[in-house]
Design an enzyme around this catalytic site. Sequence first.
Site, PDB file in Angstrom:
ATOM      1  N   ARG A  49    -100.921  14.389  25.694  1.00 25.72           N
ATOM      2  CA  ARG A  49     -99.614  14.422  25.029  1.00 25.72           C
ATOM      3  C   ARG A  49     -99.698  14.397  23.500  1.00 25.72           C
ATOM      4  O   ARG A  49    -100.729  14.143  22.916  1.00 25.72           O
ATOM      5  CB  ARG A  49     -98.748  13.261  25.506  1.00 25.72           C
ATOM      6  N   ASP A  90     -91.096   7.149  18.445  1.00 24.32           N
ATOM      7  CA  ASP A  90     -91.917   7.937  17.503  1.00 24.32           C
ATOM      8  C   ASP A  90     -91.185   8.974  16.651  1.00 24.32           C
ATOM      9  O   ASP A  90     -90.345   9.713  17.158  1.00 24.32           O
ATOM     10  CB  ASP A  90     -92.965   8.754  18.256  1.00 24.32           C
ATOM     11  N   MET A 117     -84.597   4.697  19.623  1.00 23.73           N
ATOM     12  CA  MET A 117     -85.509   5.588  18.902  1.00 23.73           C
ATOM     13  C   MET A 117     -86.927   5.065  19.025  1.00 23.73           C
ATOM     14  O   MET A 117     -87.161   3.869  18.856  1.00 23.73           O
ATOM     15  CB  MET A 117     -85.108   5.620  17.431  1.00 23.73           C
ATOM     16  N   SER A 172     -93.369  13.179  22.549  1.00 20.52           N
ATOM     17  CA  SER A 172     -93.612  13.462  21.128  1.00 20.52           C
ATOM     18  C   SER A 172     -94.263  14.814  20.867  1.00 20.52           C
ATOM     19  O   SER A 172     -94.978  15.352  21.700  1.00 20.52           O
ATOM     20  CB  SER A 172     -94.481  12.361  20.533  1.00 20.52           C
TER      21      SER A 172
END
Length: 495
Positions: free
Chosen positions: A167, A39, A37, A99
């Site tokens: 991003r 963000d 895992m 993200s």
Amino acid sequence: MISQSLRDARKYEETMEQKIGKEERPGFHLAARVGWMNDPNGFSRYDGEYHLFYQYHPYDSHWGPMHWGHAVSKDLLHWEYRPAALAPDTEYDRDGCFSGSAVTLPDGRQLLMYTGVSRQMQPDGSVRDVQVQCAAAGDGTDYEKCAQNPVLTEKDLPEGGSRFDFRDPKLWQKPDGTYGCVVGNCTADGDGRVLLYHSPDGMHWNFKGVLAANNRRFGRMWECPDFFLLDGKAVLLVSPQDMLPQGFEYHNGNGTLCLIGSYDEAAETFAEEHHQAVDYGIDFYAPQTVLAPDGRRIMIGWMQNWDTCNLHTPDQPWFGQMSLPRELSVKDGRLYQKPVRELERLRTGQVRYENVTFSDLLRLDGVNGRRVDMELFIRPADAEHSYRKFAVRFAQNDSYQTSVSFRPYESIVKVDRKFSGSRRALIHQRRCLVNSAGGALKLRIILDQFSAEIFVNDGEHVLTVTMYTESAAEGISFYADGDVTMDVVKYELNA
Ligand code: FRU
């Protein structure tokens, strides 16, 4: 339509999670369902619950092709996994669903906006990751990538913007029903900035301007922006890569920067007034916020550090945790953080001591444990002669301990996990300059199985560290060099 890659990921996580015992996981922090895992993504309210997605590589406890993991919670502390929400399975995101964030559409569906990554051969023969923004809509469990994808590409970049570093869209719905969005970007020569976009429907986006530009002050590329109004101020959170330390700020290289200022709604410009680090510990990055129904602005971050997260063994079934959700406020140009008040519902077994004066090692009956909420108020026993050092040690037994210490003459709080069980030459200590009048200090320490979050002076500074210490180490002790007087209130946290 659920793709084969997503079906595979869902099947894999469902099978593998059964091999992980409850005691191998944090008590009340969200960790990867299985594998890796990073963000927090899509932190939102939907259908009466909090939704939290996360950067996810289910097949390995190291970073890899990014999926979106998914969990829901009613109280931000008890999380229930939902099946993985996104897999890298289309041309524009085949190398990763990076993200992004979430809002609710007028038709009741939840809209996810994320970064699609695809490796492409460049005219000069090099191969680079190209980043575009994409949308997916769904019902809280299953999401369909939108036909219009990608919804933002290099043609939506302002002059000189890099398509390789574009991003982490963070969306919000405006009072008039339209949408705003900030995206991280950098100029061709690698200087970070935050771009602002608007959309009538969440699908069609227009570039509005550069909301904030680094001008070479704070690191290079700016990742994971979040922008909101709070307590009469505008707050921009962003996670710059490759920062240089400035005094006691920004010691982590990659860390989170908070810019506080004012926002001119009509001109859509942000005027910076103050800057600070968000966390002064070791493990905190890429936070995202949600507005709770009662108006609280709640932030959650990835409780890790990019420089130290690759040293675990590959056989570890999960790696990566989220921080505690924290309530934010702005006071006198400074960001304050407090554990969400829901945490108080997990408290049991209060142990309280008042006016304990000591000048050496001290243990207190009933003060121990690894899932703990402990408030300390320390001050000199003799106002004329301050103590020299105070320390509290936890996750302690004969072999291990992690400590927080305070030296009033320097006004420095230090966290040290050197003896937490680490066998690696990674960063173990962090020092933070705090405010203390006459040697008085308030600490609130939240311990979970694999972490310590230290809130200093009601959240004026916060230090977060992970510690992978064996669970048998559950001692807590105190130390003073000089005469300290202390109040202690300690609870077990029972999730
Ligand atoms: C930040 C980050 C983001 C990116 C994601 C990839 O930690 O690098 O910029 O979207 O992680 O997993």
